[in-house]
Design a protein around this motif. Structure first.
Motif, short mmCIF file in Angstrom:
data_model
loop_
_atom_site.label_atom_id
_atom_site.label_comp_id
_atom_site.label_asym_id
_atom_site.label_seq_id
_atom_site.Cartn_x
_atom_site.Cartn_y
_atom_site.Cartn_z
N PHE A 71 14.63 -29.95 102.05
CA PHE A 71 13.79 -30.67 101.09
C PHE A 71 12.37 -30.11 101.10
N TYR A 72 11.80 -30.00 102.31
CA TYR A 72 10.42 -29.51 102.42
C TYR A 72 10.33 -28.03 102.05
N ALA A 73 11.34 -27.25 102.43
CA ALA A 73 11.35 -25.83 102.07
C ALA A 73 11.42 -25.65 100.55
N THR A 74 12.23 -26.49 99.89
CA THR A 74 12.34 -26.43 98.42
C THR A 74 10.99 -26.69 97.77
N HIS A 75 10.28 -27.71 98.24
CA HIS A 75 8.97 -28.03 97.67
C HIS A 75 7.98 -26.89 97.92
N ALA A 76 8.04 -26.31 99.12
CA ALA A 76 7.12 -25.22 99.44
C ALA A 76 7.38 -24.01 98.53
N ARG A 112 8.95 -24.04 95.60
CA ARG A 112 8.65 -24.38 94.20
C ARG A 112 7.14 -24.30 93.94
N ASN A 113 6.36 -24.82 94.89
CA ASN A 113 4.91 -24.76 94.72
C ASN A 113 4.41 -23.31 94.71
N ALA A 114 5.02 -22.50 95.60
CA ALA A 114 4.64 -21.09 95.62
C ALA A 114 4.99 -20.42 94.30
N MET A 151 2.47 -18.73 91.60
CA MET A 151 2.59 -17.35 91.12
C MET A 151 2.67 -17.32 89.59
N ASN A 152 3.39 -18.27 89.00
CA ASN A 152 3.48 -18.32 87.54
C ASN A 152 2.10 -18.59 86.93
N ALA A 153 1.36 -19.51 87.54
CA ALA A 153 0.02 -19.83 87.05
C ALA A 153 -0.90 -18.63 87.21
#
Length: 399
Positions: free
Chosen positions: A19-24, A26-28, A32-34
């Protein structure tokens, strides 16, 4: 775990880690997209102006020898006026695609302005940069294009670091100066920046530019007049009436000057029309009329060779367009017709009606005013016609 079953606590722990890895992750990914969006031009997918400054500074601060190439599409504002902003976007996208396909592995391309591109290359060999640019421009200007009044030309500048430019800021300034002075020489030039380039003379305003080419214009008009005795006085009258209408709107002094010059030049392409058609006293055949209509685009081709006269082109090419879209050469409609072209249409038709010709008697001013009013909204701009009629009623236009 050697295929040993996991306990409930172990499964729960792994789920939390996931769960925490997924959020990390996704945020990364969002970051990168931004970041990519912040350094990329939306229309072309090239890097944007902001990133150009960053990368140029980075290379120069590291002392890496580099070459900066600027490509500036000539007359892009006119291209948009003539073909519309959508077609202008297509041209920019096409150029960007060709530029990307020409880059070497370490090269970077940027959209630096509305109609400007930058290419940043490793190495300060100006001759190599020039050869690369010439090859690229040949592809950019010779590819498939929509039907155009003239071929696309691109003015290019090149500057190098550290041989000529001392830092990133000077590198950009020098490449802009190279393009600027390339445009002073005409169109489609490639200038490699050198010391002392700024000592050249500045670009004249349109009045000065017209005065410099006036002898050529009068010579061309006289040549037409030798074939058709009415063209010269007609051009003078159209220019006069168009200026009076422009002043009544009112328009800026510079725009009024453009209208005045456009009136003088609008029929200059008739020099290419056979004399037997120009002097024919009865109606033209469909074939002859088709030839006569080519004088509009021929005028544009000739104006292109007159220094600093390009900004009369939208008016000249539009003076046979109709407000209802049934004119030529492009069938423009309503306010899609350049304002100066709509002004010339009224002035041109008014003089054509009130002047004597071999094939017709001149009409009265009252008749011409009635025709303008009757065809308001079909042939003529319905907002300009009342202004022109008021000039007639006030006695300012007397035929």
């Amino acid at each position: 775990h050697n295929h040993m079953p996991l306990s409930a606590d172990q499964v729960s722990a792994l789920c939390k880690i996931g769960f925490y890895a997924t959020h990390a992750l996704r945020n990364a990914n969002l970051y990168m997209n931004a970041y990519r969006a912040s350094i990329t031009d939306d229309l072309t997918a090239l890097y944007n102006r902001k990133h150009a400054f960053e990368m140029i500074d980075e290379l120069c601060l590291s002392g890496t020898p580099c070459s900066l190439i600027m490509l500036d599409i000539d007359d892009f504002k006119l291209y948009n006026e003539l073909y519309g902003s959508k077609e202008g976007d297509h041209l920019i996208q096409r150029c960007a695609k060709i530029i990307l396909s020409a880059l070497d592995e370490d090269d970077m391309a940027f959209r630096f302005g509305v109609d400007e591109f930058l290419i940043l290359r490793r190495g300060s060999d100006a001759a190599a940069a020039k050869a690369f640019t010439q090859s690229l421009v040949e592809v950019l200007t010779k590819g498939s294009m929509p039907d155009m009044v003239w071929e696309i030309t691109i003015t290019c500048g090149i500057s190098v670091f550290p041989d000529i430019s001392a830092d990133g800021r000077e590198l950009i300034h020098n490449v802009e100066q190279a393009v600027y002075f390339g445009k002073l020489d005409g169109k489609g030039h490639l200038i490699v920046y050198r010391k002392g380039l700024e000592n050249r003379s500045q670009n004249p305003d349109i009045r000065t530019a017209y005065e410099r080419v006036a002898p050529t214009i009068y010579a061309l008009t006289a040549a037409i007049d030798a074939k058709d005795n009415f063209t010269f006085i007609h051009s003078m009258n159209v220019s006069k009436y168009a200026v009076m209408l422009a002043e009544a709107l009112p328009m800026s002094d510079n725009d009024i000057e453009v209208v005045r010059v456009a009136g003088m030049l609008h029929d200059i392409g008739k020099i290419s029309i056979p004399e037997h058609i120009l002097k024919k006293t009865e109606g033209l055949t469909p074939e002859e009329y088709a030839i006569m209509k080519t004088h509009v685009e021929n005028s544009i081709k000739m104006i292109r060779y007159l220094p600093n006269m390009d900004y009369v082109i939208p008016a000249v090419i539009a003076h046979h367009e109709r407000y209802d879209g049934k004119g030529y050469p492009r069938g423009l409609k309503g306010t899609g017709i350049p304002l100066m072209g709509r002004i010339l249409t009224i002035a041109d038709c008014f003089d054509a009606m009130t002047a004597r010709r071999p094939y017709k008697q001149e009409r009265s001013i009252d008749y011409a005013a009635g025709e303008l009013k009757k065809n308001s909204g079909t042939q003529f701009d319905p907002e300009l016609v009342p202004v022109f009629l008021s000039l007639i009623e006030d006695g300012k236009i007397a035929g």
